[in-house]
Write an enzyme that holds these catalytic residues in place. Sequence first.
Site, PDB file in Angstrom:
ATOM      1  N   CYS A  80      40.741  43.183  39.389  1.00 40.31           N
ATOM      2  CA  CYS A  80      40.202  44.419  39.942  1.00 40.31           C
ATOM      3  C   CYS A  80      41.303  45.167  40.708  1.00 40.31           C
ATOM      4  CB  CYS A  80      38.965  44.138  40.791  1.00 40.31           C
ATOM      5  SG  CYS A  80      37.994  45.627  41.162  1.00 40.31           S
ATOM      6  N   HIS A 182      35.759  41.805  36.739  1.00 43.54           N
ATOM      7  CA  HIS A 182      35.723  40.575  37.533  1.00 43.54           C
ATOM      8  C   HIS A 182      35.361  39.394  36.638  1.00 43.54           C
ATOM      9  CE1 HIS A 182      36.057  42.110  41.695  1.00 43.54           C
ATOM     10  NE2 HIS A 182      35.514  43.207  41.187  1.00 43.54           N
ATOM     11  N   GLU A 184      35.283  36.334  37.417  1.00 38.65           N
ATOM     12  CA  GLU A 184      34.489  35.373  38.192  1.00 38.65           C
ATOM     13  C   GLU A 184      33.027  35.784  38.306  1.00 38.65           C
ATOM     14  OE1 GLU A 184      35.592  38.401  41.321  1.00 38.65           O
ATOM     15  OE2 GLU A 184      36.449  37.618  39.461  1.00 38.65           O
TER      16      GLU A 184
END
Length: 202
Positions: A80, A182, A184
Amino acid sequence: MGYTAIVDYGVGNLKSVANAMAHVGQTTRITSDPKELELAQAVLLPGVGAFPDAIEKLRATGLDQTIIAQAGKKPILGICLGMQLLFQWSEEVRRCEGLSLVDGHVGRIQTDFKLPHIGWNSLKFYNDSPLFREVEEGAYVYFVHSFCGYAGREEDVIASTEYGPSVVAAVARNGAYGCQFHPEKSGEVGLQILKNFGELSR
């Protein structure tokens, strides 16, 4: 045992990134110690917020020079805002110089759609990259951003998405990788991408 250094410079969701890396069997250390970055087998640069604040915090600790020095020696992944920091400069808030690991700059997304861009979008791949091994083209990942990278070299772009216009979603240059999305927060697809990153240093 080798580890991935997750750079702690006060800007980012460090625990969620560390947890996702642990889920795919990768050992990490959250650290602001330049020496630990030098000893790591890979470096992960997360980030949430505005570019000027982030780059100033990296410079205040000398971590910017450590990251630049490690580039080319080991894999680096920016997530990001962390990806945006890899570029040469950004126009967010005011012009600020970046880490210059990827040619180009960061600017506001030129779209008629609502900003920030928040949600799941599909990926289109370019310039075959090990970061996306076993990830199918068209896979959906999670984005939260109003600014994006404008690459100076087409060959550095490894994935894009569409939010009105085409938007750079991932870049790679000389072992420095960036994901605007992202991983994650992107379910099994994101975990596979983090697993692939972790395996680059083996």
